[in-house]
Design a protein around this motif. Structure first.
Motif, PDB file in Angstrom:
ATOM      1  N   THR A 720      38.107  39.174  44.136  1.00 18.62           N
ATOM      2  CA  THR A 720      39.392  38.751  43.573  1.00 18.62           C
ATOM      3  C   THR A 720      39.219  38.546  42.075  1.00 18.62           C
ATOM      4  O   THR A 720      38.117  38.245  41.602  1.00 18.62           O
ATOM      5  N   SER A 721      40.300  38.673  41.337  1.00 21.07           N
ATOM      6  CA  SER A 721      40.195  38.602  39.876  1.00 21.07           C
ATOM      7  C   SER A 721      40.889  37.379  39.285  1.00 21.07           C
ATOM      8  O   SER A 721      40.906  37.209  38.069  1.00 21.07           O
ATOM      9  N   LEU A 722      41.467  36.494  40.111  1.00 16.61           N
ATOM     10  CA  LEU A 722      42.204  35.352  39.579  1.00 16.61           C
ATOM     11  C   LEU A 722      41.291  34.400  38.804  1.00 16.61           C
ATOM     12  O   LEU A 722      41.663  33.913  37.727  1.00 16.61           O
ATOM     13  N   CYS A 723      40.103  34.127  39.332  1.00 18.90           N
ATOM     14  CA  CYS A 723      39.180  33.225  38.652  1.00 18.90           C
ATOM     15  C   CYS A 723      38.877  33.727  37.241  1.00 18.90           C
ATOM     16  O   CYS A 723      38.944  32.977  36.263  1.00 18.90           O
ATOM     17  N   ASP A 724      38.543  35.009  37.114  1.00 21.85           N
ATOM     18  CA  ASP A 724      38.232  35.585  35.798  1.00 21.85           C
ATOM     19  C   ASP A 724      39.448  35.591  34.887  1.00 21.85           C
ATOM     20  O   ASP A 724      39.329  35.378  33.679  1.00 21.85           O
ATOM     21  N   SER A 725      40.625  35.840  35.472  1.00 19.07           N
ATOM     22  CA  SER A 725      41.849  35.847  34.663  1.00 19.07           C
ATOM     23  C   SER A 725      42.122  34.465  34.088  1.00 19.07           C
ATOM     24  O   SER A 725      42.512  34.329  32.920  1.00 19.07           O
ATOM     25  N   LEU A 726      41.915  33.415  34.907  1.00 23.61           N
ATOM     26  CA  LEU A 726      42.112  32.047  34.424  1.00 23.61           C
ATOM     27  C   LEU A 726      41.096  31.697  33.339  1.00 23.61           C
ATOM     28  O   LEU A 726      41.434  31.084  32.315  1.00 23.61           O
ATOM     29  N   THR A 727      39.838  32.080  33.561  1.00 23.70           N
ATOM     30  CA  THR A 727      38.793  31.799  32.580  1.00 23.70           C
ATOM     31  C   THR A 727      39.074  32.509  31.264  1.00 23.70           C
ATOM     32  O   THR A 727      38.927  31.935  30.179  1.00 23.70           O
ATOM     33  N   LEU A 728      39.488  33.776  31.359  1.00 25.20           N
ATOM     34  CA  LEU A 728      39.816  34.551  30.165  1.00 25.20           C
ATOM     35  C   LEU A 728      40.985  33.922  29.417  1.00 25.20           C
ATOM     36  O   LEU A 728      40.990  33.841  28.185  1.00 25.20           O
ATOM     37  N   MET A 729      41.968  33.461  30.153  1.00 23.76           N
ATOM     38  CA  MET A 729      43.147  32.868  29.531  1.00 23.76           C
ATOM     39  C   MET A 729      42.777  31.585  28.797  1.00 23.76           C
ATOM     40  O   MET A 729      43.272  31.316  27.699  1.00 23.76           O
TER      41      MET A 729
END
Length: 734
Positions: A720-729
């Motif tokens: 899943t990519s949500l964790c990375d998306s939140l971290t990137l944001m």
């Protein structure tokens, strides 16, 4: 399979929605009943039927039709009977007689190739001529299409579905691209379309096949494993196996799908990942909305006043919160976005009650959970109404969408969501769209349970990112510390063996020597021993069997069959419906297995609505054998009528998979522990099953199997990519 020639005597029953038909036919002087999904037929028509004989307990011997070919009549009496059958609009018995008298054995040929000659028949003018020729053309076209489809091994039921979609263009459209059915017809996936395409002689290396096949690999990874993406190398490897073509061919078509933006490529920790464009957009949107919610203006509440209210709650309820629990309540009262996570007995429900007490706006606070059972449990524990997320967002209306969204947000100051581990990416996106930045949003759940049945790992990703404010509860409430269920759940979570068969315990092991004996013991427990032991009015209804596997002697399928025989056996006057390999009887416990936003329901209060969802559990209250319908009453008093076709969304629920039990709580849980595939027999699956029980846990099987479950800390990770998306944001905006 038996094949025979027959003549239709009469149609007993027909469901126009799914073409399920019961009719009487005559063959070689003998009359008998045939059932199946069949085209429209009338008395006198000649058919070739292929099927299997079945002895129905009430209706006797009947032929279940798997293939039906319609033969045009060859005798004059047969032609006249066919024309007068009512199938062809504009022709009744008298007109049929005149037509046959005029054209004789050439009647059907003239109607097909020279229909203008019908104008010579008395009583047929231009308007009636148009009606007759149009109707006859449709009948012939539909039947020709049915024959065309069945030639390629397509079942009558599927043939009717395809014909309804494409009409007289079926042959040309499927000959060009049979894979279009995946997009056009609900229920047809890649494997079905590919089988049809291969039977039609389509090339294995065709563009349509390869592009739909690559997308299917990603879709299957989502539905079967919960992934929202696959690493590029894994996607190529799986596609090569599925489509039986070289990597270079997959690479070429993958580039085309990326070029036309049907798929999205990105980098994650130095590894290229591939997502369906839809999944990419959903996870990105969730990350943006969570970040926006987190950074909105929090409510202005005085810290000292909050602490005073917490102390007052403790005095009123005669409890004492730990420092960790007080922190969770204070943060909930002062944050715009918060996650509260913890195992059983750590006080999550009590904290929700205290939060409602502290913020003092319970009339402006909404409570919700992903399933009906979880919402009902939340209502009982808090004394406030809780709804499923689907009902909270009000699905329906002319648009066929959730009524609460960006343009019409929920009117509340605080929204508390329980059992957050069950929320998949689709439901999360819809929920966040309906929440305004001014609303406090609190997620409550157990991060150690299994993730959602649908794609994504919402709660796990939010916690892992470290971006969202969160509190993890670790201490067990004093008054619940004596529960062996709670104690053992925490022991299992730490990798320790549960304590078994202690005096005055609520956690037992029934030892058996093999899986067959375990299955029989489970049946005896549910039907004879436990109802009296529990002393509850519901009897067997209060007991839920959970199994880690679907197949095997102690799998969901076999245990449901055995438990149905023991708890709700067939009786002479009992009404039932056979669907595929299942039998549904009045009194059966059932579960709905797929989100169906359009399925209508009604309540005794007079309330009506649409939407029955994956995991809803109820009981069959009425079976209409003649109409091929049954009625189910769900836990939240919604009554739903299923027609025959919709029964594909129902399964028996005497035994559930552990995954399907999430969000539910049962007075007693019985679980086989007899071993199985290591990928399934994991610690967090065992932990999830044990935390479903409120009063009693009974394990049935071998201690060695329990040891294997506890020691197997394998967690089937999800891509899943949500964790990375939140971290990137966070990195972009901090």
């Amino acid at each position: 399979m038996e094949t025979l020639q027959a003549v239709v005597s009469g149609v007993i029953f027909r469901n126009e929605d799914n073409n399920y038909t019961v009719m009487e036919v005559e063959s070689k002087g003998e009359k008998f009943t045939v059932v199946g999904c069949l085209p429209t037929l009338s008395p006198g028509e000649a058919v070739s039927l292929a099927g299997e004989w079945d002895d129905h307990p009430m209706y006797g011997r009947q032929l279940r039709v798997l293939r039906c070919d319609i033969e045009m009549p060859t005798t004059l009496s047969g032609v006249e009977r066919y024309l007068a059958s009512g199938l062809i609009k504009g022709i009744g018995p008298s007109t049929a007689r005149l037509i046959v008298q005029e054209f004789g054995k050439e009647t059907l040929e003239i109607m097909t190739y020279h229909p203008e000659k019908l104008l010579a028949i008395s009583g047929i003018g231009p308007v009636r001529y148009e009606q007759i020729t149009t109707s006859f053309s449709e009948q012939v076209g539909t039947r020709r299409t049915m024959v065309f489809l069945q030639t390629y091994g397509i079942s009558p039921a599927l043939s009717m579905k395809i014909t309804k979609q494409y009409g007289d263009k079926t042959e040309s459209m499927l000959s060009e691209n049979p894979y279009r059915m995946i997009d056009d017809i609900e229920g047809i996936g890649f494997l079905t379309a590919d089988r049809i395409a291969q039977s039609m002689g389509m090339p294995q290396g065709g563009d349509f096949r390869l592009q739909y096949g690559i997308k299917y690999v990603l879709q299957e990874a989502s539905s079967a494993e919960g992934h929202t993406y696959l690493p590029r190398d894994m996607l190529i490897r799986r596609a090569c196996i599925l489509l039986d073509v070289p990597e270079e061919t997959i690479e070429m078509h993958l580039r085309n799908l990326l070029l036309f933006k049907e798929l999205v490529s990105s980098d994650q920790a130095g590894r290229e990942i591939i997502q369906l464009a839809t999944f990419y957009r959903i996870e990105q949107e969730i990350a943006v909305r969570l970040y926006r919610q987190m950074n909105a203006m929090p409510p202005e509440r005085d810290t000292a006043a909050i602490q005073d209210r917490i102390t007052l709650f403790e005095t009123t309820e005669d409890i004492r919160f730990s420092e960790n629990q007080r922190d969770a309540i204070e943060m909930a009262a002062q944050s715009n976005l918060l996650i509260i996570t913890g195992g059983p007995g750590t006080g999550k429900t009590t904290i929700i009650n205290c939060v409602l007490f502290v913020i003092r706006n319970s009339e402006e606070t909404l409570l919700a959970a992903p399933t009906g059972r979880a919402a009902k449990r939340m209502s009982e524990a808090t004394g406030h109404e809780a709804r499923t997320i689907h009902r909270l967002l009000d699905y329906g209306g002319e648009s066929g969408q959730f009524q609460y969204d960006d343009d019409n947000p929920l009117d509340c100051k605080c929204l508390i969501i329980d059992e957050a581990s069950m929320i998949d990416i689709f439901l999360m996106r819809s929920l966040l769209r309906a929440v305004s930045p001014e609303t406090q949003l609190i997620f409550v759940g157990d991060a150690d349970q299994l993730p959602s049945v649908g794609p994504g790992n919402i709660l796990g990703d939010m916690i892992l990112s470290g971006v969202i404010p969160q509190v993890r509860l670790t201490e067990i409430f004093r008054q619940e510390s004596q529960s062996m269920i709670i104690l053992n759940a925490h022991r299992i979570n730490r990798g320790e063996m549960p304590l078994l068969n202690r005096k005055k315990s609520d956690f037992f092991l029934e030892r058996t020597i093999n899986a067959a004996q375990a299955a029989q013991t489970i049946v005896e427990l549910c039907s004879q021993r436990l109802p009296g032991f529990l002393g509850v009015d519901e009897g067997p209804q209060s007991i839920q069997v959970l199994s880690p596997t679907k197949k095997g002697l102690c799998g969901v399928i076999n245990l449901n069959r055995l438990l149905q025989q023991a708890l709700n056996p067939t009786k002479p006057a009992m009404r039932e419906i056979h669907y595929s390999d299942a039998v549904f009887r009045e009194g059966d416990k059932v579960i709905h297995t797929r989100n169906n936003y359009h399925l209508a329901w009604s309540a005794q209060s007079g309330e009506e609505g649409e939407g029955v969802f994956n995991g809803d559990i109820g009981y069959v209250t009425l079976v209409n054998e003649e109409g091929k319908e049954l009625t189910v009453l769900y836990d939240d008093n919604r009554q739903v009528i299923y027609d025959y076709k919709q029964l594909e969304d129902l399964e028996l629920a005497y035994c559930l998979s552990v995954h399907k039990s999430q969000g539910s709580e049962f007075p007693a849980v019985v679980m086989p522990v007899v071993g199985g595939p290591p990928m399934l027999m994991t610690r967090n699956l065992f932990y999830t099953a044990m935390t479903r029980a409120r009063k009693l846990v009974v394990l049935v099987g071998f201690e060695r199997a329990i040891e294997n479950l506890v020691s197997n800390d394998l967690v089937a990770g999800r891509f899943t990519s949500l964790c990375d998306s939140l971290t990137l944001m966070k990195g972009i905006y901090s």
